[in-house]
Structures are given as structure tokens and as C-alpha cells.
Design an enzyme around this catalytic site. Structure first.
Site, PDB file in Angstrom:
ATOM      1  N   GLN A   1       9.714  -1.843  -2.058  1.00 34.39           N
ATOM      2  CA  GLN A   1       8.964  -2.100  -3.288  1.00 34.39           C
ATOM      3  C   GLN A   1       8.589  -0.813  -4.009  1.00 34.39           C
ATOM      4  O   GLN A   1       8.157  -0.860  -5.155  1.00 34.39           O
ATOM      5  CB  GLN A   1       7.704  -2.934  -2.972  1.00 34.39           C
ATOM      6  CG  GLN A   1       6.480  -2.162  -2.497  1.00 34.39           C
ATOM      7  CD  GLN A   1       6.516  -1.798  -1.036  1.00 34.39           C
ATOM      8  OE1 GLN A   1       7.548  -1.425  -0.492  1.00 34.39           O
ATOM      9  NE2 GLN A   1       5.372  -1.879  -0.379  1.00 34.39           N
TER      10      GLN A   1
ATOM     11  N   SER B   1       6.362   1.640  -2.763  1.00 32.36           N
ATOM     12  CA  SER B   1       4.961   2.052  -2.573  1.00 32.36           C
ATOM     13  C   SER B   1       4.846   3.545  -2.284  1.00 32.36           C
ATOM     14  O   SER B   1       3.898   4.194  -2.709  1.00 32.36           O
ATOM     15  CB  SER B   1       4.325   1.246  -1.435  1.00 32.36           C
ATOM     16  OG  SER B   1       4.990   1.498  -0.220  1.00 32.36           O
TER      17      SER B   1
ATOM     18  N   SER C   1       1.246  -8.444  -3.825  1.00 31.33           N
ATOM     19  CA  SER C   1       1.110  -7.561  -4.992  1.00 31.33           C
ATOM     20  C   SER C   1      -0.233  -6.821  -4.972  1.00 31.33           C
ATOM     21  O   SER C   1      -0.830  -6.574  -6.007  1.00 31.33           O
ATOM     22  CB  SER C   1       1.224  -8.363  -6.301  1.00 31.33           C
ATOM     23  OG  SER C   1       2.282  -9.281  -6.254  1.00 31.33           O
ATOM     24  N   ARG C   2      -0.687  -6.459  -3.762  1.00 30.02           N
ATOM     25  CA  ARG C   2      -2.019  -5.872  -3.658  1.00 30.02           C
ATOM     26  C   ARG C   2      -2.013  -4.361  -3.400  1.00 30.02           C
ATOM     27  O   ARG C   2      -3.040  -3.709  -3.564  1.00 30.02           O
ATOM     28  CB  ARG C   2      -2.844  -6.577  -2.569  1.00 30.02           C
ATOM     29  CG  ARG C   2      -2.250  -6.507  -1.170  1.00 30.02           C
ATOM     30  CD  ARG C   2      -3.151  -7.154  -0.127  1.00 30.02           C
ATOM     31  NE  ARG C   2      -4.393  -6.430   0.072  1.00 30.02           N
ATOM     32  CZ  ARG C   2      -4.485  -5.289   0.768  1.00 30.02           C
ATOM     33  NH1 ARG C   2      -3.419  -4.744   1.318  1.00 30.02           N
ATOM     34  NH2 ARG C   2      -5.663  -4.689   0.899  1.00 30.02           N
TER      35      ARG C   2
ATOM     36  N   ALA D   1      -3.845   0.083 -13.276  1.00 35.72           N
ATOM     37  CA  ALA D   1      -2.756  -0.702 -12.708  1.00 35.72           C
ATOM     38  C   ALA D   1      -3.260  -1.921 -11.937  1.00 35.72           C
ATOM     39  O   ALA D   1      -4.384  -1.931 -11.426  1.00 35.72           O
ATOM     40  CB  ALA D   1      -1.919   0.177 -11.775  1.00 35.72           C
ATOM     41  N   LYS D   2      -2.412  -2.938 -11.860  1.00 37.20           N
ATOM     42  CA  LYS D   2      -2.681  -4.094 -10.991  1.00 37.20           C
ATOM     43  C   LYS D   2      -1.579  -4.121  -9.921  1.00 37.20           C
ATOM     44  O   LYS D   2      -1.644  -3.380  -8.952  1.00 37.20           O
ATOM     45  CB  LYS D   2      -2.690  -5.381 -11.811  1.00 37.20           C
ATOM     46  CG  LYS D   2      -3.842  -5.410 -12.832  1.00 37.20           C
ATOM     47  CD  LYS D   2      -4.083  -6.791 -13.421  1.00 37.20           C
ATOM     48  CE  LYS D   2      -2.997  -7.184 -14.364  1.00 37.20           C
ATOM     49  NZ  LYS D   2      -3.301  -8.430 -15.122  1.00 37.20           N
ATOM     50  N   GLY D   3      -0.574  -4.967 -10.110  1.00 37.77           N
ATOM     51  CA  GLY D   3       0.503  -5.044  -9.130  1.00 37.77           C
ATOM     52  C   GLY D   3       1.655  -5.771  -9.764  1.00 37.77           C
ATOM     53  O   GLY D   3       1.516  -6.359 -10.838  1.00 37.77           O
TER      54      GLY D   3
ATOM     55  N   GLU E   1       5.202  -9.798  -7.075  1.00 39.17           N
ATOM     56  CA  GLU E   1       5.526 -11.230  -7.077  1.00 39.17           C
ATOM     57  C   GLU E   1       5.667 -11.817  -8.472  1.00 39.17           C
ATOM     58  O   GLU E   1       6.185 -12.922  -8.632  1.00 39.17           O
ATOM     59  CB  GLU E   1       4.407 -12.006  -6.363  1.00 39.17           C
ATOM     60  CG  GLU E   1       4.220 -11.640  -4.914  1.00 39.17           C
ATOM     61  CD  GLU E   1       2.845 -12.041  -4.416  1.00 39.17           C
ATOM     62  OE1 GLU E   1       1.835 -11.514  -4.941  1.00 39.17           O
ATOM     63  OE2 GLU E   1       2.766 -12.893  -3.531  1.00 39.17           O
TER      64      GLU E   1
END
Lengths: 782, 289
Positions: free
Chosen positions: A488, A490, A528-529, A726-728, A731
Site C-alpha cells: 500500500q 506505507s 485505511s487507518r 490526510a485521511k486514508g 479501501e
């Protein structure tokens, strides 16, 4: 965004080079001297009592170290024979009875895999078949066979603290939401729409199947290398299951070959641990692809949804959602809860009633799957929203935009929404596909249509991420984080966040891979955390270090600390780059030495407020939301029913992008996964037996199935508490694909499919039924 | 999953291979490319103490042009058939059918003989070979014999081969003058999936009318089906009336069963659609040609 050096830049992935050159370490590549290999005998019956197991011939085979049964585990003092994140209902190996065809019954550890499998063929198990239940709607009836006689809550997660020991029922969890006066709204409605939608069990098909290696080190400490999305949880679970102190368990996760939710919580780790404890040898268990299909699935879901319309608006919605969680609850209750409360949609609906049931059946256990159940509920509510719009003659886009929640309005749970770009997402999707343009006329047997879908997911709340940042004297930094890099991005995202905060370059940041001896607790790498939670933790830890640096510089240069900024590896006075110090100079000033480090820890722990168990109302049920919209253009062959997706546009509000290209890739990756899930993926069962449990028979979307055009659109509505807003994004692209395609198919040929997957045969059948006769086969294209 | 240990026997001649197969009876199995056999053995659905490796016999992988057609050795790979200039020129429909099997990695290994001897009801090559009147040469303990391909498939995964008998090659006659052939494969789900069905068709024309029509289908019965009773099309125009008769004849001769790729109903529908499409395609080619 103003004055940012690296956040917001589409830098390349730091993990790309080792992966494409084949040098990335994966658990399956680790060999240890004397390592044993595991093979597992699985139940051929969906539900049966184990009368007797004869393993003597297997034990006599040279090279076999141990042949283990669940009955033996159950007799071990200080070992809990069962595990699980919501209920401790899953046996390490079946004890007394098996609950699905594929349930592990006997494990062998031997010097090589072939020998272990040879040994399994010598084990004889005598089963007494029991009545079984395979259908989620049948399982909730009083006459149904019971999968479990008792329910044992696990208490491992704060958000599942309310899960209760159940009665004699297959329903292991029931979420309720009540707001407004639903009965009255239905009584006063102009029209009521009632529909049932289903989506089937499916498999994640990560490139790397599950694999776990366990050994005892020179201090007899438990060392676990595992392909997991939740190293912290694995340590907690092993500690609880075996009564081993947490500091005597070390869990490490190198690069993961894809997870998609399949590798959450504990899977192989308890079994491999017990085999390592018995044999005192390194033990590795690597699932075959066929076993992967028997280990974890996406929830099959049936949703009944009723909607009341008054004066062209939705006034009430009733949802009954049935989650088939299979033989063991796994994380089903959390999914039934978190997805359950979103199942009326991101709309202003004054009267809502939701019942979400998590239900045991004698099928392969179901757990998290990219989207965490939300794609299944959006499949129902957005399909129906489109059907209603068409039925009442409203424009499907306007029909969604009008009641879509604005910033500051309450969700069905009563929680006020913020950073909620659902309208922006719908508008972008409609524009991208030229929604308002007239449709192309049918050509020969081919008809084209367009569809829009919208929906929202809420992030798991509460949850916790801790990070430690260590700054070295040369200005480089190490970041200790238990977030798993599983493709993803990260590692790159965290690197960008820490580099930005400390004013150093991405190359100067090293992200330490999860190792519970060193990296702090993190709930899970999922949902998405990570960008928000771990990003915030890492940023805060870096900010603490920066503050210490600034303090030194402020004293040295006799300026206010507030006037100092970090950049280009230095701390300097804002606007006067020459007035500043390098990290080395600061270290010398502070410590009189370069042989030291500066470390800081921070934790990000968003809270949720209490949710009323009867009404589902909560002042704050989630920290943030993921609005999603998908636009699709399809071409349907009316002779075969086959759908060709011409255009697929995935729109997501990700908050401010740390790395815009990553966000785009996440949107597309999720959307294309769900393309296969929409059109053909389904785990097919016959009386509890999986029929297509291999990649010969279970196909996922490949390059050959790609739409002619795919396009991601990132909507950036900043979140006030997100790292740099930012959020995520993991998904969001998954959420709304299926209804967008179903809606486009209705637009093209006027038939509505309510059961996923939307196969060519279902469409042809619907076209045939609509015509009332066999479809005219006379109209060939020639 | 792993394969139980076995002995790999490497004969240097067909005669030696047959001797080994007879000697070990049910404990032995011949292996060509192994793309299916190895999977089944890994799943431990099949177990053999001996595998008789046909790849060790020289000369079995030849593709050769003959006066009246093409001969393909049993050990020729799918990929070599797909790319063979001889086959692409003389029998493009055969190259097309072999090119649709699996993926390029499978085709690089899988053998023509293995494909036919496996007798899976939905493989792509059999329908194309059936419409061309292919014939199999077999060799066994009782000597050599010829088996027309239409008599070769006896049931699901069952062939006319006797114990110890090996498929040696397949001979494909040249196409008749003024004829065209096509193979249409239909995958109802993923484009990479097994076919729902496959249709091979050949039309020969004379004086603007149909001289002969041959049809064969995969995936719609326990074996590939060569359609009989199509002689009535001789001297006809392939108009809607004739088409209806053709479809009625075909519908009687297929017996599709429901599986993951479609119900019986759907396969019957698709058979009709793809026969129409195949014939329409050939008709227009012949008119243009």
C-alpha cells in the site's frame, strides 16, 4: 499546500526497487537449520463429531517429529485451545467436532513437506456427521442446526468490549440502530420500495499465501516470523493463548506479499507456536493456494432494504443485514457493527432502522476484506437508490446529490460529519463520465449505458498507533512503527511525513519493519487507518524531536523557538536560511558528542463516544469518513449477456494526499479488484463443500479483463486532525464499484441484477424474462 | 502441495515405453508435458509409483507437412503448433485453437498428445481437429493402429486408448478447396477462464452455395461433439430457414450440464449464438474471398 517540501509529492516507492529485483525479504524465503514443515489434515465434513483419530501409523513414519490433534491441545495445562479476536471460538485444531469442510483436524511437523503430507495420508479419522446449516437466512431460524453450543467473548479490542455471550443461537452479534419514527414514515409514504440484495463469499487471493515460521531462541523466547497485517495483535493473542509473558514473544513481519484483510488477527500463528514448543525446533507452515481458500473469505451478505418515498424524497429506510461469518466469528462482529451502522447510506434520512446480524454457518470463516463489509452494504443501498430514482423519474445523480450529507450534518448514528466530500465525489464522477450527455444508440447486439454509485465508509474507532522516531547525529532518522508494508506504500508515506516534519530528505529516513521487540503497539494495518493514525503518531514523535532541536538552536542563536523551521537537514530562522544549525552542530551543542541519538515516542489514539446499544446513536462513532463514488460505462452484448466495462472512474475523498500517485494507485487497485468481484468472482459451495477452491476454477480479474479506460480522481477535503490534512485511501476505491456497474447495466439494457456476481448468464436470463420469450437470436452482427 | 515420491522412467523408444507401461500396469502413467498430470499428483488426487517420460523418446515432437495434410507428433507443444509456419499457413484454425489454451507458460510445456489423451470436454483444440477430420496414430502392446478422432473420445476423461497404448501423432488432412474454418471460444466470466464453450465450423462453397458444413463443439457434453447429419445443407444458401434447421440438429446432439461456467440452459443458448456467429463469419469471408 504552502511551504511543504516532500509531503504532497508523488515520489516513487522506497520498496519498489527491492521488490522488482527480487531482493525483498518475505517470510517464505527464510530457512533455518533443522526447520520442520507442517501439513494439516482438514475435515471433509461441514459439521461432524470426531469419534476417534488413529495417528499411530503417521507417528511411526521416519522423519515425522510430531502428529498433533485438538484433543491433545485441549488437555495441555495453561494453553487455551481456542482463539479469535471477537469470540474465542476457533480451535487451534478441531476439538470434539469440526464446523466446516476444511476445518484443521490433525497437524504434522516433519523434516520436509512431502513427508508431512505422506504422514497425513496415514492418519485415520472416524467422524459422525451432524446436521449442518449453509444458508445465512436459514441459520437465523429456530429450527436451524447450531454451529456452536456456547459463545465466548474474547475482550481483545476496546471497540468489541460490548460483544456478549450469546444464547442458543447462530446469531453471534446483533447491531441495532433506531432514529426517528420509521413506522410512521412508511405509513405516510407515497411509495415504498422493498428489495433484497446479496453478495457472495469471495477470496482475497493475495500473491503470498499465509506463512508463519516460529522458533525458540537461545533464551527460549518465542520468535515468530509471520505474514501478518497485525503483528501487535499476534503477540497479544499468543501471550493469551499460551500464557507466555509478552516480552518473551517477538513477532516480526517483513514485506508482506499482499493482505487485503486476509492476514489480520491470528491465523497460523497459534498452531505453529504449539508445534515449535513441542518439538523445540524451528517450524514453518506455508499454506497452499487451495488451503488459502479454506482459511478465510469475504462475508457473504444478504440485505433486505425498504425505503419510503414522500414527495420525491427518501423519508425512511429500514435495513436488515445478514452477515454469513462462517464457522468461526473471526472479526465478523466488528464488521457487522461498523458496516452495519453505515447501511442506510450517506444521506439525510430522518427515519432509519437498521438490524445487522452476524451469523454462524457451517462454511469457511469470513473476515475482513478490503472495505470491511462496506462494499456489501453499499451494493444494497446504492443499487436500490438507483432503482428508486429510475422508478420515480428522477435523475440518478441529482437524486443522490440532493440528500447527500453536508459538512456539519448528522449521520444516521447522530454523529456530525466532517471532512465529508461525498457531493464533490459524486459530481466528479458524473462529470468524468459525461453523465448528462445522451447515450450512444445500440449497435447490432451491443448496447451501452452509464452508471454512478456513491457511498461512504467510516474508519475503525477507537484504535491505537504508536511510533518512535530516532534521530541520528548525521541527520538521518529511524522510524519504529508496527505498520506493515503490504504494497500500500506505507513505508514511503511514513517516510514522507517524518522527512517533512524533520526537514530532512526521504532518503534520510529509514522505516524499521514491524518487530514487537522494538516497534510500539499498532492495532492493525487495515481499514485505511495507517496514514492517519501511524502518520499522526510518527509526525508527533518527529515534532517532539524537532522541538528539542529548536530549543538548542534558540538558545544558541538567541532567537525564539517559534521562529525556527526545519529544512534541508537544518534548523534555521524562518526566512533566513543562513541563520541556523545542522543536526550535527546541534548534537555537539547539546551533548558535546556525535555519538548519541535523540528519540521520541508518540501515540495516536482517537476516541469514540459511547454508542447506545438499542439505538446505535453516538456523539462520535468514528474519527473520519471515506466518501467514494464510481462511474462506469458498460457495453452489454444482448445475445450473450456479456458485459464489457468501457470506462471505470474511481473517485475518492482521501483528505490531503501525502503522495498523490499512491492515492491514485490505491483507488485503482481497489476498484480493479472489485471489478472481478462484481462480474464473476464467487466461492461456490455445494452442501458446504467448496467447489472452486483453486485458481484453476476461481478466477480473479487479470489484465485481459481490464476496462478500456480506467481513471482515478482524488478529491482532497482536508481533515483538520489528519497528518497534513490526510485521511486514508486503501479501501475507498473498493466501495462503490459493484453498484456503479449494475446501474450502468440497467441504463444499457433495462435489467436489474440484485445478486452478485453479475454474470453474463444472469443478464441474459433477466433479458429473456423481460422479453417474455427466448431472446431473439436472429439478430447476428453480420 | 507435494507429489509423493515416484520413479521417473526414461525410455529411449516407443517400444520400450510401451513395455514399461505394460510391466507396471496401474502403477505407471505416461507423462508428456505434465501440465495437468502434475497438478493432479500434487493434489494427491492421482498417485503413481512410476512415470514414463515420453519426452525422452526422440522425434515425437515433430510437426511435418505431408502430401495430404499435416502430421503433429504427440510431444509437440501447444506453443510450437500455435507458431508453426506450416500450420499457420495450411490450417490456421488449428493454430488459433491451440493458441487459446491456458496461458503462454502452459502452452510452452503442454503437449498435443497430452491435450487429446486427457479428453477434457472443454479443451479448445478437439473441436478444431474434429471438423478437419483428424486421425490419431496409436501404438500399443498389440501394435500400431489408426483411430479417427471422432471415435477417440469415449467419455469424460476417457479415450479409446487401451492400457499400455500411446498416442503417437495426429494427422490432419488438408482443407478442401474453397473452404474456410473458424474456432470461436467463449469465456463467460474472466477472459482467462476455461471456456464456457467452443465452436469450430468449416464451410465449403461451390457455385455460390454451400457444399459442406462441418461443426464441432467443446464444453457442451461429456466429450467434444462432432455434429452429424448436416448433409442437408448441400447446395443450400445458408439463410435463416437453413440456419434454424442447423440449430435444431445441433441442439439434439449436445447434452450440456450445468457447471461453474453456465447452466445447461445458458450453454444451449450460447451454442446457438456462437454457431450463428461462426457461420456468419465464414459466410462473409467466403463471399469476400
Amino acid at each position: 499546500m504552502a511551504n511543504l517540501a516532500i509531503v504532497g509529492q508523488s515520489v516513487y516507492r522506497t520498496d519498489a526497487n527491492p521488490k522488482v529485483t527480487g531482493r525483498a525479504l518475505h517470510v517464505g524465503n527464510i530457512e533455518m537449520p533443522g526447520m520442520l514443515h507442517v501439513a494439516v489434515l482438514r475435515s471433509p465434513y461441514p459439521h461432524a463429531r470426531i469419534r476417534h483419530i488413529d495417528k499411530s501409523r503417521a507417528e511411526a513414519l521416519a522423519g515425522v517429529a510430531v502428529v498433533l490433534t485438538g484433543a491433545e491441545i485441549a488437555k495441555m495445562p495453561a494453553v487455551d485451545a481456542h482463539f479469535g479476536p471477537a469470540f474465542r471460538d476457533q480451535p487451534i485444531l478441531a476439538v470434539e467436532k469440526v464446523c466446516y469442510a476444511g476445518d484443521p483436524v490433525v497437524a504434522v511437523a516433519a523434516v520436509d513437506k512431502r513427508l508431512a503430507e505422506d504422514a497425513l495420508q496415514l492418519v485415520e479419522v472416524d467422524y459422525e456427521p451432524l446436521p449442518a446449516v449453509f444458508d445465512v437466512l436459514e441459520a437465523v431460524t429456530p429450527e436451524s442446526a447450531l454451529v456452536h453450543e456456547q459463545h465466548r467473548p474474547a475482550k481483545a479490542f476496546a471497540d468489541l468490549a460490548h460483544v456478549q455471550a450469546g444464547r442458543q443461537s447462530n446469531i453471534c452479534y446483533h447491531f441495532k440502530l433506531r432514529t426517528g419514527d420509521v413506522e410512521r414514515a412508511f405509513a405516510e409514504a407515497d411509495r415504498v420500495f422493498e428489495d433484497t440484495f446479496s453478495s457472495p463469499a469471495a477470496q482475497h487471493v493475495p500473491m503470498e499465501p499465509h506463512v508463519t515460521l516460529v522458533y525458540l531462541d537461545e533464551h527460549e523466547r518465542l520468535n515468530v516470523w509471520t505474514a501478518s497485517q497485525s503483528p501487535s495483535y499476534v503477540r497479544t493473542e499468543l501471550s493469551a493463548t499460551f500464557g507466555i509473558p509478552m516480552n518473551r514473544i517477538r513477532v516480526r513481519v517483513p514485506y508482506l506479499g499482499g493482505g487485503y484483510g486476509a492476514k489480520l488477527y491470528a491465523k497460523l500463528e497459534p498452531l505453529v507456536t504449539i508445534l515449535a514448543l513441542i518439538t523445540k525446533k524451528p517450524v514453518r507452515y506455508a499454506l497452499t493456494r487451495e488451503e488459502e481458500f479454506l482459511t478465510i473469505t469475504k462475508h457473504k451478505v444478504v440485505t433486505r432494504i425498504q425505503t419510503a418515498i414522500k414527495d420525491g424524497t427518501v423519508t425512511a429506510r429500514k435495513c436488515e443485514v445478514y452477515w454469513d461469518t462462517g464457522a468461526y466469528a473471526e472479526i465478523g462482529p466488528r464488521i457487522g457493527h461498523k458496516s452495519g451502522y453505515t447501511s442506510a447510506g450517506p444521506y439525510r434520512i430522518p427515519n432509519v432502522c437498521i438490524d445487522s446480524y452476524c451469523v454462524y454457518t457451517n462454511r469457511v470463516p469470513a473476515g475482513a476484506f478490503r472495505g470491511f463489509g462496506v462494499p456489501q452494504v453499499i451494493w444494497a443501498y446504492d443499487s436500490q437508490t438507483d432503482m428508486i430514482a429510475r422508478a420515480i423519474g428522477a435523475d440518478p445523480v441529482e437524486f443522490r446529490l440532493k440528500p447527500a450529507l453536508d459538512e456539519g450534518e448528522p449521520f444516521a448514528t447522530g454523529t456530525i460529519v466532517r471532512s465529508f466530500g461525498i457531493k464533490e465525489a459524486i459530481r466528479e464522477a458524473a462529470q468524468a463520465i459525461e453523465w448528462s450527455k445522451p447515450r450512444a444508440a445500440p449497435s447490432g447486439t451491443k448496447s451501452r449505458g452509464k452508471g454512478i454509485a456513491a457511498g461512504v465508509k467510516a474508519v475503525l474507532t477507537p484504535s491505537i498507533s504508536g511510533a518512535i522516531v530516532i534521530l541520528n547525529a548525521d541527520g538521518t532518522a529511524n522510524v519504529l512503527s508496527s505498520t506493515v508494508e503490504m504494497g500500500q506504500g506505507s513505508e514511503t508515506t511514513m517516510g514522507q511525513i517524518v522527512a517533512e516534519e524533520l526537514g530532512i530528505s526521504l532518503e534520510q529516513v529509514h522505516i524499521v519493519q514491524p518487530d514487537t521487540d522494538a516497534t510500539p503497539y499498532d492495532t492493525i494495518t487495515a481499514g485505511s487507518r495507517s496514514t492517519y493514525h501511524m502518520g499522526n503518531a510518527a509526525r508527533s514523535a518527529a515534532a517532539k524531536i524537532k522541538a528539542e532541536l529548536c530549543e538548542v538552536v534558540a538558545a544558541r542563536l538567541e532567537v525564539a523557538a517559534d521562529d525556527l523551521v526545519a529544512g534541508k537537514g537544518r534548523i534555521f530562522v524562518r526566512g533566513m536560511e543562513e541563520r541556523g544549525m545542522t543536526v550535527g552542530e546541534i548534537f555537539l551543542a547539546k551533548f558535546g558528542s556525535l555519538g548519541t541519538t535523540l528519540a521520541a515516542e508518540a501515540v495516536c489514539q482517537p476516541a469514540a463516544s459511547h454508542m447506545d446499544p438499542e439505538t446505535g446513536q453516538s456523539e462520535k462513532c468514528t474519527e473520519y469518513w471515506f466518501p467514494s463514488a464510481t462511474a462506469a460505462e458498460v457495453e452489454v452484448d444482448t445475445e450473450t449477456g456479456q458485459v464489457k466495462v468501457l470506462q471505470l472512474v474511481s473517485v475518492g475523498d482521501t483528505g490531503t494526499s501525502i503522495n498523490p500517485r499512491h492515492c491514485e494507485q490505491q483507488l485503482l487497485g481497489a476498484a480493479l479488484t472489485h471489478l472481478g468481484l462484481t462480474l464473476f468472482e464467487e466461492m461456490v459451495f455445494d452442501e458446504g463443500q467448496l467447489v472452486n477452491g483453486s485458481l484453476l476454477d476461481y478466477q480473479i480479474a487479470s489484465f485481459k479483463d481490464m476496462p478500456e479506460s480506467v481513471r482515478p480522481i482524488v478529491v482532497q477535503v482536508p481533515h483538520e486532525d489528519g497528518p497534513f490534512g490526510a485521511k486514508g485511501a486503501g479501501e475507498t476505491g473498493a466501495l462503490t464499484v459493484a453498484p456503479a456497474i449494475a446501474n450502468a447495466i440497467e441504463d444499457a439494457v433495462g435489467v436489474r441484477i440484485c445478486d452478485l456476481p453479475i454474470t453474463a448468464e444472469k443478464i441474459l436470463r433477466a433479458l429473456t424474462d423481460k422479453e417474455g420469450t427466448a431472446v431473439s437470436i436472429g439478430s447476428t452482427t453480420s | 502441495m507435494t507429489i509423493r515420491s515416484f520413479d521417473l522412467l526414461q525410455p529411449r523408444s516407443l517400444a520400450e515405453a510401451i513395455t514399461l507401461l505394460v510391466q507396471h500396469g496401474e502403477d505407471a502413467r505416461a507423462i508428456g508435458g505434465g501440465t495437468t498430470l502434475i497438478i493432479l499428483m500434487k493434489q494427491r488426487a492421482l498417485q503413481y509409483r512410476y512415470l514414463v517420460d515420453l519426452q525422452s523418446i526422440p522425434g515425437l515432437n515433430q510437426i511435418s507437412k505431408e502430401p495430404e495434410g499435416v502430421r503433429i507428433g504427440a510431444l509437440a507443444t501447444h506453443r510450437s503448433v500455435e507458431l508453426s509456419p506450416v500450420i499457420r499457413e495450411a490450417l490456421p484454425v488449428v493454430a488459433e485453437a491451440f493458441s487459446r489454451v491456458g496461458n503462454v507458460r502452459v502452452r510452452q510445456t503442454a503437449s498435443v498428445g497430452g491435450n487429446l489423451a486427457h479428453a477434457d470436454y472443454r479443451l479448445d483444440p478437439p473441436p478444431a481437429l474434429l471438423i478437419l477430420g483428424a486421425e490419431i496414430s496409436a501404438m500399443g502392446p498389440n501394435g500400431a493402429r489408426k483411430i479417427p478422432l471422432k471415435d477417440f473420445f469415449r467419455g469424460m476423461y476417457e479415450t479409446a486408448l487401451e492400457p499400455g497404448e500411446l498416442l503417437v501423432d495426429v494427422k490432419i488432412p488438408s482443407m478442401p478447396a474453397k473452404s474456410k474454418a473458424v474456432y470461436l471460444r467463449y469465456s463467460a466470466m474472466s477472459a482467462n477462464d476455461w471456456p464456457c464453450l467452443g465452436v469450430a465450423a468449416m464451410v465449403t462453397r461451390e457455385n455460390g452455395r454451400c457444399k459442406e458444413l462441418r461443426l464441432a463443439l467443446g464444453g457442451v457434453a461429456a466429450t467434444p461433439v462432432l455434429v452429424n447429419g448436416l448433409t442437408f445443407v448441400k447446395d443450400q444458401l445458408l439463410d435463416e430457414d437453413v440456419m434454424q434447421q442447423i440449430l435444431a440438429v445441433v441442439d439434439e446432439q449436445i447434452s450440456p450440464f450445468s457447471d461453474l461456467r453456465g447452466s445447461e440452459w445458458y450453454k444451449r443458448q450460447m451454442t446457438q449464438v456462437f454457431i450463428r456467429r461462426a457461420i456468419a463469419q465464414l459466410d462473409s469471408q467466403l463471399i469476400e474471398g
